[in-house]
Every structure is written in C-alpha cells, then in structure tokens.
Design an enzyme around this catalytic site. Structure first.
Site, PDB file in Angstrom:
ATOM      1  N   ASN A  92       6.213  50.203  -3.439  1.00  0.00           N
ATOM      2  CA  ASN A  92       5.430  51.443  -3.379  1.00  0.00           C
ATOM      3  C   ASN A  92       4.156  51.254  -2.598  1.00  0.00           C
ATOM      4  O   ASN A  92       3.568  50.172  -2.566  1.00  0.00           O
ATOM      5  CB  ASN A  92       5.094  51.951  -4.797  1.00  0.00           C
ATOM      6  CG  ASN A  92       3.771  51.401  -5.299  1.00  0.00           C
ATOM      7  OD1 ASN A  92       2.691  51.916  -4.996  1.00  0.00           O
ATOM      8  ND2 ASN A  92       3.850  50.303  -6.043  1.00  0.00           N
ATOM      9  N   CYS A 118      -4.986  46.242  -6.384  1.00  0.00           N
ATOM     10  CA  CYS A 118      -4.038  47.070  -5.628  1.00  0.00           C
ATOM     11  C   CYS A 118      -3.689  46.320  -4.333  1.00  0.00           C
ATOM     12  O   CYS A 118      -4.581  45.887  -3.604  1.00  0.00           O
ATOM     13  CB  CYS A 118      -4.623  48.430  -5.306  1.00  0.00           C
ATOM     14  SG  CYS A 118      -3.440  49.432  -4.374  1.00  0.00           S
TER      15      CYS A 118
END
Ligand code: RRO
Length: 302
Positions: free
Chosen positions: A69, A128
């Site tokens: 993703n 992230c």
C-alpha cells in the site's frame, strides 16, 4: 482457568489482539464494529495536523503473501477527528490514537489533543515507509526518536507507544532511544518499503511507485524484531506483521510480545479473526498448561 487478559503498561486488555492502525480505524462506526467483534484494543488511523487526501489510485495492490500500500496518510485532520471520537463513548476497550507529524512539536500537539478527546493511549507513527517529511525521516534517527518521545511524554499522562520500522537500520538502537525518551512500550513493525512492477505496463503498479508491504510475507522479519527488542528493552513490545492465525499470535508472544496487532488479516479473514485467534490461544494454553499470557511470554528468548 486460562486467562488471556494482558497488561500493557497501564492498559488492561481483555485479550492480546489489537486492531492495527490503518484498517477500519477512521470512523466511529468502524471502530464500534471492531470493538463488538472481540478485539482487545483498537488503534485509529494515523491522524495529522491537517486533512490529507492521500495519493491518487492505485494506492493498494495484493501481492505474493501480502498487500502493498501507499495510501499517503489520508486522514481528516486532528480537529475534524474529534467528531468521530465523540461518537465512540460506549466502547469498553482501550482505543489508542495514532498520530504522525513532521517534528516533536507537531507530535506533542497531536498527542495532547488525542488525550483531550478521551483516548486511552497514543501510538506514535514514526515509521510510515513512504511519506516524504514524515515517517522514516523521523523514525530512522535515535536522537530524533528520543526527542519526539520525550516531548510527547511531557505533554500527556496516557501511555505512549512509538511504532518502529525494520527499514530504519538497527531497530534495537531506535527502540532503546524510545525507551530513554520515556516510551511506555514499543510497537514493531510498520510495513516494509517495497515495490511491485506490472510486467505488461512495464512500470510500478502503485501511483507512488514505492509502498509498504504488510501481511504474511513480513512476519519472519517482524518476529525477529520483536525478539531482539524484547531481549534488550525493559518496556513491553507489541508485535505486528502478518498475524492471521492463533499460531502466529503464539509465535509472537513466545518471541516476547505482550500483545499483537492485526491488520491485513482483517481483509482476508474478516472481523471474526479476533475471536478466532483468542479461542486458538486459549486452547493452546490449556494443552500446554499455561494459565496466563505472562506464563509463556518470551519463553523462546531463554
Ligand atoms: O498511509 C499510508 O500510506 C501508510 C502509513 Br501512514 C503507514 O504507517 N504505513 C503504511 O503502510 N501506509
């Protein structure tokens, strides 16, 4: 009598299965739904200072043994997020607010807001794998991690859990810096930087090219990280990465985790995954003569 309740710092969990950030944790409706399906706790989507739309599609693709993703931190922003939290009053399991920021001031501001909204703990997203200016720029430096945790710790009294990355060099060094900054526990690991190329189009599938790989394929990396962190740190470790079955959860706990987070498996197996994993852990504990999670946590370290 087998008891699968677990304690993470000051949080009492009914069971060791936690909804991972980024999956169904953005609206009050989805948070309530997960709570009613037997999760021990919930982590919200990562929330930042301002609303963000995230990257254009494609933002996610199923690949071998997992999902890739690059959502790009889509979120409503901290002010708007209050409305969602106001609507989850009746939930009786801990909810942890996940936050991301570009420096210690943003993290401290966001953490304080989450505490004011009534959340039970903070997860600091320092990891992230692909967001420029956030994520790894922060989570790869022990000094920055120590400082971010310290500033957040000064501002809030609820427990603080930095989420670490295996992309960031020596995860144990980063974990130690988080502990020195006053973290109540650490979460390991975020998705791994990865890429999938479409051989017909001859280019990366994701709009952002690089994404984060999660699911079964990353489990051995995550279990190794949990093992090393548990060996070196005095604070609790929460494991995340490819937990789909009770066997996966038991493996993480043997490696030292006090609880596991479940993300990708919610897509594959639905919300029943929490109750199924809990039932499996209980069965296994009975068969092996363990009465509590603490009885077998970290046994593989010995
Ligand atoms: O939003 C994302 O693209 C994202 C985030 Br914030 C994260 O921490 N991990 C991930 O795999 N994707």
């Amino acid at each position: 009598m087998v008891n699968i309740g677990t304690r993470i710092s000051e949080l009492e969990l009914r069971n060791p299965t936690i909804l991972a950030s980024g999956i169904l944790g953005e609206t009050s409706g989805s948070i309530r739904r997960v709570a009613s399906h037997g999760a021990g706790a919930i982590v919200t989507k990562s929330i930042g200072m301002e609303p963000r739309e995230g990257y254009p599609n494609p933002t996610a693709v199923e690949i071998d043994c997992g999902i890739l993703n690059s959502m790009g931190l889509p979120n409503p922003g901290i002010e708007e997020f209050k409305k969602e939290i106001d609507e989850i009053d009746e939930i009786d399991i801990p909810v942890m607010g996940s936050i991301f920021g570009k420096d210690e001031e943003e993290f401290a501001f966001l953490a304080k807001r989450m505490e004011e909204y009534g959340l039970d703990a903070i997860e600091l997203n320092l990891s992230c794998p692909h967001a420029r200016g956030y994520g790894l720029e922060i989570g790869s430096s022990p000094d920055v991690v120590r400082e971010v945790v310290r500033e957040v710790r000064k501002k809030v009294s609820i427990p603080v859990f930095p989420k670490l990355s295996a992309n960031a060099g020596d995860i144990v060094e980063i974990g130690k810096a988080a502990e020195e900054g006053g973290a109540d526990g650490v979460v390991a690991i975020n998705s791994l930087r990865a890429m999938k190329i479409d051989i017909h189009l001859k280019k990366p599938i994701l709009y952002n090219r690089v994404g984060g790989y999660s699911g079964k394929g990353i489990k051995p990396v995550a279990v190794r990280c949990v093992y090393e962190l548990s060996r070196e740190l005095d604070i609790p470790v929460i494991g995340v990465g490819g937990v789909e079955t009770w066997e996966d959860a038991v493996e993480y706990i043997l490696a030292g985790a006090c609880a596991v987070q479940i993300g990708s498996a919610v897509y594959y197996r639905g919300l029943s995954v929490f109750a199924e994993i809990c039932e499996g852990i209980k069965r296994w504990m009975k068969e092996n003569g363990f009465e509590s999670i603490e009885d077998f946590r970290g046994v593989a370290l010995k």
